[in-house]
Design a protein around this motif. Structure first.
Motif, mmCIF file in Angstrom:
data_model
loop_
_atom_site.group_PDB
_atom_site.id
_atom_site.type_symbol
_atom_site.label_atom_id
_atom_site.label_comp_id
_atom_site.label_asym_id
_atom_site.label_seq_id
_atom_site.Cartn_x
_atom_site.Cartn_y
_atom_site.Cartn_z
ATOM 1 N N ALA A 192 -8.566 -2.231 15.167
ATOM 2 C CA ALA A 192 -7.880 -0.952 14.976
ATOM 3 C C ALA A 192 -8.399 -0.250 13.723
ATOM 4 O O ALA A 192 -8.626 0.966 13.724
ATOM 5 N N TRP A 193 -8.596 -1.007 12.664
ATOM 6 C CA TRP A 193 -9.128 -0.429 11.419
ATOM 7 C C TRP A 193 -10.521 0.156 11.648
ATOM 8 O O TRP A 193 -10.826 1.254 11.176
ATOM 9 N N THR A 194 -11.352 -0.565 12.379
ATOM 10 C CA THR A 194 -12.711 -0.087 12.645
ATOM 11 C C THR A 194 -12.690 1.233 13.406
ATOM 12 O O THR A 194 -13.423 2.171 13.075
ATOM 13 N N ARG A 195 -11.829 1.322 14.422
ATOM 14 C CA ARG A 195 -11.738 2.564 15.195
ATOM 15 C C ARG A 195 -11.248 3.718 14.325
ATOM 16 O O ARG A 195 -11.774 4.833 14.394
ATOM 17 N N LEU A 196 -10.252 3.456 13.501
ATOM 18 C CA LEU A 196 -9.722 4.502 12.632
ATOM 19 C C LEU A 196 -10.737 4.911 11.573
ATOM 20 O O LEU A 196 -10.870 6.093 11.242
ATOM 21 N N ASP A 197 -11.449 3.932 11.039
ATOM 22 C CA ASP A 197 -12.430 4.214 9.996
ATOM 23 C C ASP A 197 -13.573 5.064 10.544
ATOM 24 O O ASP A 197 -14.076 5.973 9.883
ATOM 25 N N MET A 198 -13.977 4.780 11.779
ATOM 26 C CA MET A 198 -15.031 5.580 12.405
ATOM 27 C C MET A 198 -14.531 6.997 12.685
ATOM 28 O O MET A 198 -15.248 7.976 12.494
ATOM 29 N N TYR A 199 -13.270 7.096 13.104
ATOM 30 C CA TYR A 199 -12.699 8.408 13.410
ATOM 31 C C TYR A 199 -12.594 9.264 12.151
ATOM 32 O O TYR A 199 -12.769 10.472 12.180
ATOM 33 N N GLY A 200 -12.316 8.600 11.018
ATOM 34 C CA GLY A 200 -12.124 9.348 9.781
ATOM 35 C C GLY A 200 -13.366 9.462 8.930
ATOM 36 O O GLY A 200 -13.290 9.928 7.800
ATOM 37 N N SER A 231 1.437 7.080 -0.908
ATOM 38 C CA SER A 231 2.249 8.179 -1.429
ATOM 39 C C SER A 231 1.466 9.013 -2.442
ATOM 40 O O SER A 231 1.495 10.252 -2.408
ATOM 41 N N GLN A 232 0.750 8.336 -3.330
ATOM 42 C CA GLN A 232 -0.043 9.049 -4.336
ATOM 43 C C GLN A 232 -1.165 9.854 -3.691
ATOM 44 O O GLN A 232 -1.416 11.005 -4.058
ATOM 45 N N TYR A 233 -1.820 9.263 -2.704
ATOM 46 C CA TYR A 233 -2.915 9.948 -2.017
ATOM 47 C C TYR A 233 -2.408 11.195 -1.294
ATOM 48 O O TYR A 233 -3.027 12.263 -1.346
ATOM 49 N N ARG A 234 -1.262 11.062 -0.636
ATOM 50 C CA ARG A 234 -0.705 12.201 0.099
ATOM 51 C C ARG A 234 -0.297 13.331 -0.845
ATOM 52 O O ARG A 234 -0.446 14.510 -0.508
ATOM 53 N N ARG A 235 0.233 12.974 -2.004
ATOM 54 C CA ARG A 235 0.615 14.017 -2.964
ATOM 55 C C ARG A 235 -0.609 14.804 -3.428
ATOM 56 O O ARG A 235 -0.574 16.036 -3.524
ATOM 57 N N LEU A 236 -1.686 14.093 -3.731
ATOM 58 C CA LEU A 236 -2.907 14.768 -4.170
ATOM 59 C C LEU A 236 -3.458 15.674 -3.070
ATOM 60 O O LEU A 236 -3.874 16.807 -3.330
ATOM 61 N N ALA A 237 -3.457 15.165 -1.843
ATOM 62 C CA ALA A 237 -3.974 15.955 -0.729
ATOM 63 C C ALA A 237 -3.095 17.167 -0.464
ATOM 64 O O ALA A 237 -3.594 18.268 -0.193
ATOM 65 N N ALA A 238 -1.774 16.981 -0.541
ATOM 66 C CA ALA A 238 -0.856 18.097 -0.306
ATOM 67 C C ALA A 238 -1.021 19.184 -1.365
ATOM 68 O O ALA A 238 -0.844 20.373 -1.079
ATOM 69 N N ARG A 277 -7.133 14.978 8.242
ATOM 70 C CA ARG A 277 -5.726 14.913 7.840
ATOM 71 C C ARG A 277 -5.558 13.923 6.690
ATOM 72 O O ARG A 277 -4.603 13.165 6.634
ATOM 73 N N TRP A 278 -6.502 13.950 5.785
ATOM 74 C CA TRP A 278 -6.446 13.130 4.577
ATOM 75 C C TRP A 278 -6.371 11.640 4.902
ATOM 76 O O TRP A 278 -5.601 10.886 4.316
ATOM 77 N N GLU A 279 -7.160 11.240 5.919
ATOM 78 C CA GLU A 279 -7.228 9.823 6.289
ATOM 79 C C GLU A 279 -5.851 9.267 6.664
ATOM 80 O O GLU A 279 -5.534 8.103 6.407
ATOM 81 N N GLU A 280 -5.044 10.110 7.282
ATOM 82 C CA GLU A 280 -3.664 9.714 7.586
ATOM 83 C C GLU A 280 -3.596 8.492 8.492
ATOM 84 O O GLU A 280 -2.701 7.649 8.361
ATOM 85 N N GLY A 281 -4.528 8.382 9.412
ATOM 86 C CA GLY A 281 -4.514 7.227 10.303
ATOM 87 C C GLY A 281 -4.683 5.916 9.557
ATOM 88 O O GLY A 281 -3.978 4.934 9.820
ATOM 89 N N LEU A 282 -5.605 5.901 8.601
ATOM 90 C CA LEU A 282 -5.834 4.687 7.821
ATOM 91 C C LEU A 282 -4.652 4.388 6.901
ATOM 92 O O LEU A 282 -4.299 3.224 6.681
ATOM 93 N N LEU A 283 -4.045 5.437 6.367
ATOM 94 C CA LEU A 283 -2.864 5.235 5.522
ATOM 95 C C LEU A 283 -1.717 4.633 6.339
ATOM 96 O O LEU A 283 -1.024 3.719 5.881
ATOM 97 N N THR A 284 -1.532 5.153 7.545
ATOM 98 C CA THR A 284 -0.496 4.606 8.422
ATOM 99 C C THR A 284 -0.779 3.146 8.742
ATOM 100 O O THR A 284 0.123 2.302 8.741
ATOM 101 N N PHE A 285 -2.033 2.846 9.000
ATOM 102 C CA PHE A 285 -2.439 1.462 9.273
ATOM 103 C C PHE A 285 -2.051 0.552 8.108
ATOM 104 O O PHE A 285 -1.471 -0.525 8.302
ATOM 105 N N TRP A 287 0.813 -1.213 0.000
ATOM 106 C CA TRP A 287 0.000 0.000 0.000
ATOM 107 C C TRP A 287 0.846 1.262 0.000
ATOM 108 O O TRP A 287 0.302 2.370 0.046
ATOM 109 N N GLU A 288 2.151 1.109 -0.050
ATOM 110 C CA GLU A 288 3.019 2.286 0.049
ATOM 111 C C GLU A 288 2.818 3.244 -1.125
ATOM 112 O O GLU A 288 2.750 4.466 -0.942
ATOM 113 N N ALA A 289 2.714 2.690 -2.339
ATOM 114 C CA ALA A 289 2.536 3.542 -3.518
ATOM 115 C C ALA A 289 1.198 4.274 -3.462
ATOM 116 O O ALA A 289 1.108 5.462 -3.800
ATOM 117 N N PHE A 290 0.168 3.562 -3.022
ATOM 118 C CA PHE A 290 -1.155 4.191 -2.895
ATOM 119 C C PHE A 290 -1.114 5.336 -1.890
ATOM 120 O O PHE A 290 -1.625 6.435 -2.148
#
Length: 233
Positions: free
Chosen positions: A76-84, A37-44, A93-101, A32-35
């Motif tokens: 953990a995914w469920t908690r992050l998904d609800m938070y985001g 990275s691409q998502y963060r670039r678009l958000a930035a 923060r552009w779903e940063e928690g889920l991206l980190t997960f 998921w690293e490429a995804f």
């Protein structure tokens, strides 16, 4: 008999240690690293519409991937998904928690990823970033971290952040930042202890093998000398 024993012990040494590696190689997980990275670039670049479309196009695959993970990661995914779960990407923060997960759980070696995230977060907590933002970022990192580090240390960080929320001070931020760094240090110490145990186990096995082979050779040598003396007498 001695050679059989030697082969058995050597086989044990060279199969136990790489077994964890073989297990990780056999369980291929999506990268998921490429995804991310691409998502963060678009958000930035503030291309939020494109970022949202990219996210939506991969979300079903994310859900399928999460179902292959252990229960604690699913929680953990469920908690992050609800938070985001909000329509405002900037607020999350552009779903940063889920991206980190995704980055952490799909990595063959998640601890360097976690260390980098925690060190960066620790530095930000010492800066002029508003406390509200620090709390949001911790809420996005915490569910992922909980599954990889000492939970008692995470609770200590929670307590430090709670105290900081009462009085936002430089001392309080330094205390909280220190608790975040401790999460990394504890894991590093655990890794070192595991390494030492592995070295001791392998070294002990080799020493036992050498002693056993030496004893066999000594016994055979003594027997041969005794036989030679008997034949000369």
């Amino acid at each position: 008999m001695g050679r059989v024993m030697l082969l058995f012990i050597c086989s044990l040494i060279f199969t136990i240690v790489p077994s964890g590696l073989a297990h990780s190689w056999s369980e291929g997980s999506p990268d998921w690293e490429a995804f991310a990275s691409q998502y963060r670039r678009l958000a930035a670049d503030e291309k939020f519409d494109l970022a949202e479309r990219l996210w939506n196009s991969k979300y079903a695959e994310m859900e399928q991937y999460v179902q292959t993970l252990p229960d604690q990661h699913k929680e953990a995914w469920t908690r992050l998904d609800m938070y985001g779960s909000t329509n405002n990407l900037e607020e999350t923060r552009w779903e940063e928690g889920l991206l980190t997960f995704l980055e952490v759980t799909s990595s063959d070696n998640p601890y360097p990823v976690i260390t980098e995230k925690l060190e960066h977060f620790s530095d930000r907590s010492l800066s002029s970033v508003p406390l509200d933002d620090i709390e949001k970022e911790w809420n996005m990192i915490r569910p992922v971290v909980m599954n990889f580090v000492d939970k008692a240390k995470v609770q200590e960080a929670d307590q430090a952040l709670q105290e900081l929320s009462i009085v936002d001070s430089v001392t309080g931020r330094e205390h909280f930042s220190g608790k975040i760094i401790e999460l990394v240090q504890v894991k590093s110490q655990d890794d070192w202890n595991a390494f030492l145990l592995t070295v001791l186990f392998i070294g002990g096995a080799i020493l036992v093998t050498l002693l056993y082979v030496g004893a066999i050779n000594y016994r055979e040598s003594s027997k041969n000398r005794h036989t030679m003396k008997s034949s000369h007498s």
